[in-house]
Design an enzyme around this catalytic site. Structure first.
Site: not given
Ligand code: FAD
Length: 306
Positions: A132, A182
């Site tokens: 991560d 990722r």
């Molecule tokens: C498999 C995986 C691994 C990850 N690893 C890392 C990492 O190593 N380092 C790091 O900094 N970040 C990591 N993240 C987190 C990532 O950076 C984002 O903060 C997170 O995924 C929310 O961004 P989004 O792309 O879903 O878009 P967003 O614009 O935040 O969300 C898009 C839509 O998704 C839904 N959604 C998003 N988040 C939520 C929530 N918390 N609860 C409910 N609905 C939600 C909503 O419908 C929203 O409108 C990871 C995420 C995933 C999926």
């Protein structure tokens, strides 16, 4: 604003004690966390893989400043990897590891040695490790550690946060044969000098990174819940004539579960990031910060307890 406020809360021990003791917190927390024990996490893994999805397990805990604690975390991962192999799911379940959980803040060399032990155990179990990416101050050293780990364990995955201004450059460096990358938006927040802070700029950066990764020779792991970005990833995969086994989608446990199943049923690879353990506080706050509705849900559950 919300993210900054929650980040301030995240480093306050008083706020942590308050949240951890709040009567209904645990129910709310369980929406995002598979449980506190390895048995609970393995049960969740079994349910997910039975539905045809893949898993990446994360043992919660970060920012360890104690070598014994870091060692305990490594042994815990080793145990977990044995259990995944014993349960015959290690072809569908890998692990995600935070270098700060194995001592990065204490001694980067120690963290690298510890990460090696986890990669060794993953290899013995027949699966992989993704490292991560955390706070922006640790990104370069984390990517350097992934480079080191890949010498002995070429399947080690890296994570690029699209909010970083250098994200596209990082992706170009990692778009080579055998490289698992990722791509996520980034959960920690970072200052203007190093990161995009406006949502639309982060999304544009995500698309630029996707273009580089999908056109490259590596294995992109598209980690987002954003429907627009998921569609764009699918279109880029077609444009680049990628088979469904040459990339995957990833989402977090508890977020858009129906969409996770729909994507898997469409024939694409869909991996669920399953976080579990007792040290859920930092992870939980990041999930609240991502969506005001989550914070409202949490506050409501505490306030309307009776
Ligand atoms: C498999 C995986 C691994 C990850 N690893 C890392 C990492 O190593 N380092 C790091 O900094 N970040 C990591 N993240 C987190 C990532 O950076 C984002 O903060 C997170 O995924 C929310 O961004 P989004 O792309 O879903 O878009 P967003 O614009 O935040 O969300 C898009 C839509 O998704 C839904 N959604 C998003 N988040 C939520 C929530 N918390 N609860 C409910 N609905 C939600 C909503 O419908 C929203 O409108 C990871 C995420 C995933 C999926």
């Amino acid at each position: 604003m919300l993210r900054q406020a929650l980040q301030a809360v995240s480093i306050s021990p008083r706020a942590q004690a308050l949240v951890e003791r709040a009567p209904l917190t645990r129910d709310v927390v369980h929406r995002f966390i598979a449980g506190e024990t390895m048995d609970e996490a393995l049960r969740a893994t079994d349910e997910i893989v039975t539905k045809g999805l893949l898993v990446s397990l994360d043992v919660l805990g970060e920012d360890t400043r104690d070598a014994d604690q870091a060692d305990r975390t490594v042994r815990y991962y080793e145990d977990l990897l044995h259990r995944l192999a014993d349960a015959n799911v290690s072809d569908r379940a890998e692990v995600s590891l935070k270098l700060t959980a194995v001592g990065q803040a204490l001694d980067p060399d120690l963290a690298l040695d510890n990460a090696r032990r986890v990669c060794e155990a993953a290899r013995a179990a027949g699966t992989t490790v993704t490292i991560d990416t955390e706070d922006h101050t640790t990104v370069e050293s984390t990517l350097e550690s992934v480079r080191e780990l890949r010498r002995d364990f070429p399947s080690t995955g890296a994570v690029i946060q699209a909010y970083l201004r250098r994200a596209e450059e990082f992706c170009a460096d990692l778009a080579f044969d055998g490289s698992r990358v990722r791509l996520c938006k980034g959960a920690y927040g970072a200052p203007e000098e190093v990161a995009f802070t406006r949502r639309e700029d982060i999304d544009k950066s995500y698309v630029r990174c996707l273009k580089v990764l999908m056109a490259g020779k590596g294995y992109p792991m598209v980690a987002t819940h954003d429907p627009r970005l998921i569609d764009i990833a699918g279109a880029l995969a077609v444009l680049n004539e990628r088979g469904t086994d040459t990339f995957e989608y990833q989402m977090l446990y508890g977020i858009r579960p129906q969409e996770q199943t729909r994507i898997a049923r469409s024939g694409a690879r869909m991996r669920v990031y399953v976080a579990y353990g007792t040290e859920w506080y930092g992870y939980f706050l990041r999930r609240l910060a991502e969506r005001p509705a989550n914070l409202a849900f949490f506050v409501r559950s505490v306030v309307t307890r009776d």
